[in-house]
Enzyme design. Structure first.
Site, short mmCIF file in Angstrom:
data_model
loop_
_atom_site.label_atom_id
_atom_site.label_comp_id
_atom_site.label_asym_id
_atom_site.label_seq_id
_atom_site.Cartn_x
_atom_site.Cartn_y
_atom_site.Cartn_z
N PRO A 1 0.81 -1.05 -0.15
CA PRO A 1 -0.24 0.10 0.00
C PRO A 1 1.14 1.46 0.10
O PRO A 1 2.11 1.53 0.67
CB PRO A 1 -1.23 0.16 1.69
CG PRO A 1 0.21 -1.50 2.25
CD PRO A 1 1.11 -2.01 1.41
N MET A 2 0.44 2.23 -1.56
CA MET A 2 1.42 2.70 -1.17
C MET A 2 0.89 4.31 -1.29
O MET A 2 -0.59 4.51 -1.88
CB MET A 2 2.42 3.00 -2.34
CG MET A 2 3.59 2.09 -2.09
SD MET A 2 4.63 2.06 -2.90
CE MET A 2 3.49 0.47 -4.49
N CYS B 1 2.42 3.20 9.26
CA CYS B 1 3.14 5.03 8.78
C CYS B 1 3.87 6.26 9.84
O CYS B 1 3.10 5.64 11.16
CB CYS B 1 1.80 5.40 8.54
SG CYS B 1 1.80 7.10 7.52
N LYS C 1 -0.38 -4.52 9.04
CA LYS C 1 0.88 -4.66 8.14
C LYS C 1 1.34 -2.97 10.03
O LYS C 1 1.58 -1.94 10.26
CB LYS C 1 0.77 -3.22 7.03
CG LYS C 1 2.22 -2.98 6.88
CD LYS C 1 1.91 -2.69 5.45
CE LYS C 1 3.58 -2.41 4.79
NZ LYS C 1 4.46 -1.13 5.12
N GLY D 1 10.46 -4.70 3.16
CA GLY D 1 11.96 -3.90 3.44
C GLY D 1 13.09 -4.31 2.84
O GLY D 1 13.09 -5.62 3.09
N GLU E 1 9.35 0.78 -3.21
CA GLU E 1 10.32 2.04 -3.53
C GLU E 1 10.37 0.83 -5.04
O GLU E 1 10.76 1.01 -5.81
CB GLU E 1 10.82 1.86 -2.60
CG GLU E 1 10.58 3.43 -1.85
CD GLU E 1 11.59 4.09 -1.34
OE1 GLU E 1 13.05 3.96 -1.70
OE2 GLU E 1 11.10 5.01 -0.69
#
Length: 635
Positions: free
Chosen positions: A34-35, A119, A158, A220, A244
């Site tokens: 989720p971004m 977040c 998350k 990650g 990313e």
């Protein structure tokens, strides 16, 4: 869809996790994270084409989703594609009912709902959500368990890790017992962000996997496909979530590094199929071109100002030509050995940056840390913890005060009267505007000539759409509103789409929106065309007349365009009487009588109400144009 058991024991919860993972999600290994503003529908559909097994939506504010009709409509539009499955919708929330109520609305559009506990940004601290809830174990347990009882889809979370592996494991076990189907573990702490990002700890993730009985996803340290394989092997997780690494190479799951221009072209095709906000599109293109824009920095500003797909396509074509003109040695990125125009990750962070050392992790670490440094670190952590607890207490007190105020208001007639008066005011405004639209003979008619929009670029269209919104706002606030027309206004054109995007409810504005030009809508004897190049000034604003404004942004570049058109049609031309009532200040290099359409409209509206040109010009002529009023001296 498999309906999950709701009345089951804790061990059943754990078993349900793998049932959900295998039967509903189809055992995904490659997951798109989720971004915010980046994992939208168009990007997800392209990701699925290139090997993604499961996608998450961008983070959605559960509170805003429930309270804002416009925001809720945008979110549901993003969930509208039946082929976009399996899909998990992620919400941020800090109240049980808010999370569950939002999840109940979207559960028919997805396969699971995720609680964002990861977040680390300032907005999450301020809003008290994301990783800033990780100390509120009772609250989190209540949110997850209540969601499990009332939802028919999967419930996931998350998280970010604590510095200590043992505490991270306890945290994960608490969420597991609450009823979490799947847990995604981002192997960084809450403080590992921006310049302190550093490397994620796979040791923490492995410990969570080994000490829980539900599926675990890792997040990650994924830059290349071999990182995905290494993570699966080292941690034993059920799936790897990529953020990313996927933004810079959407084909990462296929272990391919394609040409960025081919990927951008493909993404724009998906955008045409699944309309996407231009801000999202620009961000994706910037990510994909990150290395190329380092070589050709002059193109960054052009890309940042792009307001249409066509403009982005032109910029990419130009960049492609520039790349072809480079020497082969100029194209290579030293770290990867690939040309800069191939999809590849950003430079990896240094392993010593942003890491953390704890009692659980230092035993097998070769790095030596002095006792003094450890004491300072622990003292810092204690102080941060105290500050955090103090903020939590302040949040609680503030929420209690707000609840008391709301309850007091609802218990009195004052609140009801306030709502009633507000509704009455809104209705009165609509009635005034409706009356004006039905009786032109008693009102001022202002028509905006939008036949010139084809001569404007994206930036100018954007400006004009903002001016139209301000124009309508002025008319709503007026006690004597004008009858507004937009002539030559094509629905579904570029300007229309910008107005709909910027102004909530634009389609229902009390404006006559016509595709015909103004000279076909009105008798030429009733028309007064206002243009700054006219020879004669406007003397008054009369009911029954039609005052046409040229909707052309930056008319100073295209001289006398509207004047020539009015002359051709033999229509009366007038300019605002700025030079008759105002003088040059003497302090400006340039003096202009060209104004935005909303400024001209404010002048006409004010004169219609006051019959005073000084007041009217004062309302609309900005000081930066260089004109001021001559001081009056009493005799």
């Amino acid at each position: 869809m498999i309906k999950l058991s709701q009345d089951c024991c804790k061990s059943s919860f754990m078993n349900d996790g793998y049932m959900f993972y295998k039967n509903v999600l189809k055992s995904p290994k490659y997951i798109v994270a989720p971004m915010v503003a980046q994992s939208e529908l168009a990007w997800r559909m392209m990701a699925r084409k290139h090997g993604a097994h499961l996608c998450y939506t961008p983070m959605i504010s559960a509170n805003t989703f429930l309270t804002s009709k416009h925001y809720r409509h945008e979110v549901l539009q993003d969930l509208s594609c039946a082929e976009d499955r399996p899909l998990i919708v992620q919400f941020c929330a800090n109240q049980v009912e808010v999370f569950v109520e939002a999840a109940l609305i979207v559960q028919s559009y997805c396969d699971g709902v995720d609680l964002n506990l990861g977040c680390p940004q300032h907005i999450a601290r301020r809003g008290f959500f994301g990783s800033f809830l990780q100390d509120e174990w009772t609250l989190l347990h209540d949110i997850i368990s209540e969601a499990r009882k009332r939802l028919s889809v999967g419930v996931t979370a998350k998280i970010r890790v604590f510095p200590e592996i043992s505490k991270t494991v306890e945290y994960a076990q608490m969420l597991e017992k609450a009823g979490c189907h799947i847990l995604t573990v981002h192997g960084r702490t809450r403080d590992q962000k921006r310049e302190n990002t550093g490397l994620a700890s796979w040791s923490h993730i492995k410990a969570v996997k080994e000490n829980t009985k539900i599926p675990v996803f890792s997040n990650g340290n994924i830059r290349y496909f071999h990182d995905v394989e290494n993570c699966l092997q080292e941690t034993g997780v059920d799936g790897v979530m990529v953020a990313e690494g996927h933004l810079t190479n959407p084909m990462i799951f296929k272990d391919v590094h394609p040409n960025v221009f081919d990927i951008i072209e493909e993404y724009l095709e998906f955008v045409n199929l699944y309309p996407t906000e231009m801000s999202f599109v620009r961000t994706h293109v910037f990510n994909l071109l990150s290395h190329t824009l380092q070589k050709h920095r002059q193109m960054r500003g052009m890309l940042g100002g792009a307001l249409s797909i066509a403009t982005i396509t032109r910029i990419c074509d130009r960049l492609k030509r520039l790349c072809h003109e480079e020497n082969e040695s100029e194209q290579l990125i030293p770290e990867s050995g690939m040309s800069h125009w191939m999809c590849q990750p950003y430079t990896r962070p240094h392993a010593s940056k942003g890491g953390f050392l704890t009692d659980d992790t230092t035993k097998n670490d070769s790095t030596t840390v002095s006792k003094s440094a450890m004491k300072k670190q622990k003292k810092k952590e204690r102080n941060l913890y105290k500050k955090h607890q103090k903020r939590l207490e302040e949040h609680r007190r503030r929420r209690e005060r707000e609840k008391e105020k709301q309850k007091a208001l609802l218990d009195t007639d004052v609140h009801k009267d306030r709502i009633l008066r507000s509704n009455e005011r809104k209705q009165a405004i609509l009635d005034r505007m409706e009356e004006v639209m039905q009786n032109d003979s008693q009102s001022v008619v202002v028509c905006l000539d939008l036949t010139w929009t084809h001569k404007m670029n994206d930036k100018e269209i954007n400006k004009l759409s903002s001016q139209l919104g301000r124009m309508y706002g002025s008319n709503r606030c007026s006690e004597n509103p004008a009858h507004l027309y937009f002539s030559g206004f094509e629905r579904d054109g570029h300007l229309w789409n910008e107005c709909v995007r910027k102004h909530d409810g634009f389609e229902s504005y009390k404006i006559e929106m016509e595709s015909k030009p103004y000279n076909e809508l009105f008798d030429s004897s009733d028309i007064v065309y206002l243009t700054p190049d006219a020879a004669l000034p406007l003397e008054s604003v009369e009911a029954g007349k039609v005052y046409v404004l040229g909707g052309l942004v930056d008319e100073t570049v295209t001289k006398k365009l509207t004047l020539d058109k009015a002359n051709e049609l033999n229509i009366e031309r007038r300019r605002l009487p700025v030079q008759e009532y105002m003088i040059r200040s003497g302090h400006h290099a340039n003096y202009s009588t060209v104004y935005c359409v909303n400024q001209v409209f404010d002048i006409l509206l004010t004169y219609h109400e006051t019959k005073d040109w000084r007041k009217a010009l004062h309302a609309g002529v900005p000081p930066r144009k260089g004109y001021i009023f001559e001081e009056r001296h009493d005799s």
